[in-house]
Design a protein around this motif. Sequence first.
Motif, PDB file in Angstrom:
ATOM      1  N   PRO A  53     -61.572 -22.305  18.995  1.00  0.00           N
ATOM      2  CA  PRO A  53     -61.019 -21.400  18.156  1.00  0.00           C
ATOM      3  C   PRO A  53     -61.088 -20.117  18.695  1.00  0.00           C
ATOM      4  CG  PRO A  53     -63.082 -21.983  17.194  1.00  0.00           C
ATOM      5  CD  PRO A  53     -62.918 -22.780  18.541  1.00  0.00           C
ATOM      6  N   ILE A  54     -59.934 -19.300  18.295  1.00  0.00           N
ATOM      7  CA  ILE A  54     -60.009 -17.947  18.375  1.00  0.00           C
ATOM      8  C   ILE A  54     -60.950 -17.326  17.672  1.00  0.00           C
ATOM      9  CG2 ILE A  54     -58.508 -15.926  18.485  1.00  0.00           C
ATOM     10  CD1 ILE A  54     -56.065 -17.687  19.106  1.00  0.00           C
ATOM     11  N   VAL A  55     -61.891 -16.688  18.184  1.00  0.00           N
ATOM     12  CA  VAL A  55     -62.695 -15.923  17.449  1.00  0.00           C
ATOM     13  C   VAL A  55     -62.885 -14.335  17.438  1.00  0.00           C
ATOM     14  CG1 VAL A  55     -64.658 -17.728  17.342  1.00  0.00           C
ATOM     15  CG2 VAL A  55     -64.296 -16.206  19.466  1.00  0.00           C
ATOM     16  N   LYS A  56     -62.173 -13.630  18.539  1.00  0.00           N
ATOM     17  CA  LYS A  56     -62.121 -12.347  18.428  1.00  0.00           C
ATOM     18  C   LYS A  56     -60.764 -11.820  18.068  1.00  0.00           C
ATOM     19  CE  LYS A  56     -65.654 -11.508  21.841  1.00  0.00           C
ATOM     20  NZ  LYS A  56     -66.046 -11.374  23.281  1.00  0.00           N
ATOM     21  N   THR A  57     -60.631 -11.640  16.826  1.00  0.00           N
ATOM     22  CA  THR A  57     -59.191 -11.405  16.069  1.00  0.00           C
ATOM     23  C   THR A  57     -58.815  -9.914  16.309  1.00  0.00           C
ATOM     24  OG1 THR A  57     -60.336 -11.474  14.010  1.00  0.00           O
ATOM     25  CG2 THR A  57     -59.150 -13.569  14.580  1.00  0.00           C
ATOM     26  N   ASN A  58     -59.689  -9.175  16.704  1.00  0.00           N
ATOM     27  CA  ASN A  58     -59.622  -7.841  16.905  1.00  0.00           C
ATOM     28  C   ASN A  58     -59.964  -7.413  18.299  1.00  0.00           C
ATOM     29  OD1 ASN A  58     -58.870  -5.249  16.324  1.00  0.00           O
ATOM     30  ND2 ASN A  58     -60.704  -4.625  15.081  1.00  0.00           N
ATOM     31  N   PRO A  59     -59.088  -7.787  19.263  1.00  0.00           N
ATOM     32  CA  PRO A  59     -59.513  -7.757  20.658  1.00  0.00           C
ATOM     33  C   PRO A  59     -59.427  -6.048  21.038  1.00  0.00           C
ATOM     34  CG  PRO A  59     -57.384  -8.655  20.615  1.00  0.00           C
ATOM     35  CD  PRO A  59     -57.645  -8.565  19.210  1.00  0.00           C
ATOM     36  N   LYS A  60     -60.520  -5.572  21.745  1.00  0.00           N
ATOM     37  CA  LYS A  60     -60.459  -4.485  22.324  1.00  0.00           C
ATOM     38  C   LYS A  60     -60.113  -4.315  23.870  1.00  0.00           C
ATOM     39  CE  LYS A  60     -62.703  -2.216  18.618  1.00  0.00           C
ATOM     40  NZ  LYS A  60     -61.853  -3.310  17.645  1.00  0.00           N
ATOM     41  N   ARG A  61     -60.655  -5.176  24.628  1.00  0.00           N
ATOM     42  CA  ARG A  61     -60.696  -5.130  25.951  1.00  0.00           C
ATOM     43  C   ARG A  61     -59.816  -6.474  26.439  1.00  0.00           C
ATOM     44  NH1 ARG A  61     -65.562  -4.081  29.403  1.00  0.00           N
ATOM     45  NH2 ARG A  61     -64.225  -3.438  31.078  1.00  0.00           N
ATOM     46  N   ALA A  62     -58.854  -5.991  27.258  1.00  0.00           N
ATOM     47  CA  ALA A  62     -58.011  -7.229  27.749  1.00  0.00           C
ATOM     48  C   ALA A  62     -57.859  -7.136  29.286  1.00  0.00           C
ATOM     49  CB  ALA A  62     -56.685  -7.156  27.140  1.00  0.00           C
ATOM     50  N   LEU A  63     -57.678  -8.334  29.867  1.00  0.00           N
ATOM     51  CA  LEU A  63     -57.152  -8.348  31.225  1.00  0.00           C
ATOM     52  C   LEU A  63     -55.943  -9.133  31.527  1.00  0.00           C
ATOM     53  CD1 LEU A  63     -58.369  -8.213  34.365  1.00  0.00           C
ATOM     54  CD2 LEU A  63     -59.399 -10.422  33.836  1.00  0.00           C
ATOM     55  N   VAL A  64     -54.980  -8.590  32.335  1.00  0.00           N
ATOM     56  CA  VAL A  64     -53.838  -9.150  32.683  1.00  0.00           C
ATOM     57  C   VAL A  64     -53.715  -9.452  34.128  1.00  0.00           C
ATOM     58  CG1 VAL A  64     -51.322  -9.395  32.726  1.00  0.00           C
ATOM     59  CG2 VAL A  64     -52.448  -7.880  30.826  1.00  0.00           C
ATOM     60  N   ILE A  65     -53.922 -10.679  34.755  1.00  0.00           N
ATOM     61  CA  ILE A  65     -54.087 -11.034  35.989  1.00  0.00           C
ATOM     62  C   ILE A  65     -53.037 -11.925  36.818  1.00  0.00           C
ATOM     63  CG2 ILE A  65     -56.501 -10.844  36.793  1.00  0.00           C
ATOM     64  CD1 ILE A  65     -57.133 -13.466  35.825  1.00  0.00           C
ATOM     65  N   TRP A  66     -52.442 -11.494  37.672  1.00  0.00           N
ATOM     66  CA  TRP A  66     -51.242 -12.297  38.324  1.00  0.00           C
ATOM     67  C   TRP A  66     -51.607 -12.681  39.567  1.00  0.00           C
ATOM     68  CZ3 TRP A  66     -50.778  -7.279  36.248  1.00  0.00           C
ATOM     69  CH2 TRP A  66     -50.911  -6.307  37.291  1.00  0.00           C
ATOM     70  N   ASN A  67     -51.047 -13.944  39.993  1.00  0.00           N
ATOM     71  CA  ASN A  67     -50.714 -14.510  41.413  1.00  0.00           C
ATOM     72  C   ASN A  67     -49.234 -14.239  41.569  1.00  0.00           C
ATOM     73  OD1 ASN A  67     -50.798 -15.942  43.602  1.00  0.00           O
ATOM     74  ND2 ASN A  67     -50.350 -17.620  42.494  1.00  0.00           N
ATOM     75  N   SER A  68     -49.060 -13.365  42.395  1.00  0.00           N
ATOM     76  CA  SER A  68     -47.499 -13.258  42.813  1.00  0.00           C
ATOM     77  C   SER A  68     -47.266 -13.038  44.279  1.00  0.00           C
ATOM     78  CB  SER A  68     -47.019 -11.802  42.014  1.00  0.00           C
ATOM     79  OG  SER A  68     -45.852 -11.524  41.830  1.00  0.00           O
ATOM     80  N   GLN A  69     -46.282 -13.854  44.769  1.00  0.00           N
ATOM     81  CA  GLN A  69     -45.848 -13.601  46.127  1.00  0.00           C
ATOM     82  C   GLN A  69     -44.883 -12.498  46.501  1.00  0.00           C
ATOM     83  OE1 GLN A  69     -43.602 -16.734  48.450  1.00  0.00           O
ATOM     84  NE2 GLN A  69     -45.522 -17.515  48.398  1.00  0.00           N
ATOM     85  N   THR A  70     -43.935 -12.710  45.784  1.00  0.00           N
ATOM     86  CA  THR A  70     -42.665 -11.772  45.799  1.00  0.00           C
ATOM     87  C   THR A  70     -42.466 -10.875  44.705  1.00  0.00           C
ATOM     88  OG1 THR A  70     -41.398 -13.780  45.142  1.00  0.00           O
ATOM     89  CG2 THR A  70     -41.498 -13.337  47.466  1.00  0.00           C
ATOM     90  N   GLY A  71     -43.124 -10.858  43.708  1.00  0.00           N
ATOM     91  CA  GLY A  71     -43.080  -9.518  42.610  1.00  0.00           C
ATOM     92  C   GLY A  71     -42.680 -10.324  41.250  1.00  0.00           C
TER      93      GLY A  71
END
Length: 335
Positions: A53-71
Amino acid sequence: MRTACERLQNRPEVRESRRQFLKQCLTGCAVGCVAIAAPGMSVDAFAVRPQHPIVKTNPKRALVIWNSQTGHTRRIGRMIRHVWEKAGLAVTGSDYRKIETATINQYDLIAIGTPVHYANVPVQLQEWIKTLPSIEGASVAAFVTYGGNGNGQHNTACGLLEQMTSIGGAPAGMGLFGNMSTFAPTWSTGNVRRILAFRDRPNEDTYQQARAFAETILDNVAQGRTFTIKREFGLDSLVGMLPQIAITKLMITNHHIDPDLCIRCGTCVGDCPVAVIRLETGSVNTKRCIACMACINNCPTQAMKMNFLGKPVYGFKEFLKRHRIEIIEPPELSA
Ligand SMILES: Cc1cc2nc3c(=O)[nH]c(=O)nc-3n(C[C@H](O)[C@H](O)[C@H](O)COP(=O)(O)O)c2cc1C
């Protein structure tokens, strides 16, 4: 001069029937492979599993990661980062290869993105996720970019979420974003029209979809709404079970660097996810190559050579140039 036989082969009705024939072969192969694999295969792959279940309903720190070859995927990732920052979160956005894996459990919310490769999560990203520590307590979202009409994009996003939830993440949602395909053999073997049909993608609709996706994830997390991961069963999923990389590699020959064109910038070496290119010798270890096309798509001088079904393959940058296509960036990223 073209022979009568070549002229006949190039007639649209002959090309169409060739396409139909190939499609039927592929479907036949897929069904055959699945029939062979079925005794050892579990229908479980399509079952809905209970999730954290989702427990941290008030997130403070986030990470966006991508695997991208051509953008394409990087662009969507950067847009998500932008929306989340505007919402007040402290967000780190990065190519997955630059992330210190041990730090990944410091985030309350993680979005992870990839292009679809061969109807699946690219193998190098799957391998990377396997090296991650537990992310228990974090919510996760998956974003996937795909080419043209798409092939396997839904199940690819499910696969990505399944892997991230298997290490403790709580699924908060997934988004699928259509683009012009970057599968270089398609245009290089003459199927230019199929790619150009999507020459306007990504466009403002794609960008609006990305902004809405980022908002929806925040909303799902705030409401504690856990997302249900449910794979789809169909032709795409059958095709996804084929050893597509191995099949593609059977059609590839002459994969090497042309020393006369190479400027030794090292782009191909840096982009190759499996480290099989040697600049000094201009060689590619084709046994270990995963046919991802990163070297072909990103070489700035077309020094990377490859034939597909006997035809020379040229990359995405060159394709854009030849067809005078300029991808319009979303305004928030160009500011
Ligand atoms: C090796 C390779 C395989 C691909 N396979 C698929 C596929 O199976 N299904 C699909 O819809 N798109 C496929 N594509 C297209 C990419 O998923 C799509 O163009 C994506 O947006 C590229 O993202 P990127 O620029 O972030 O690398 C493939 C592209 C490459 C290079």
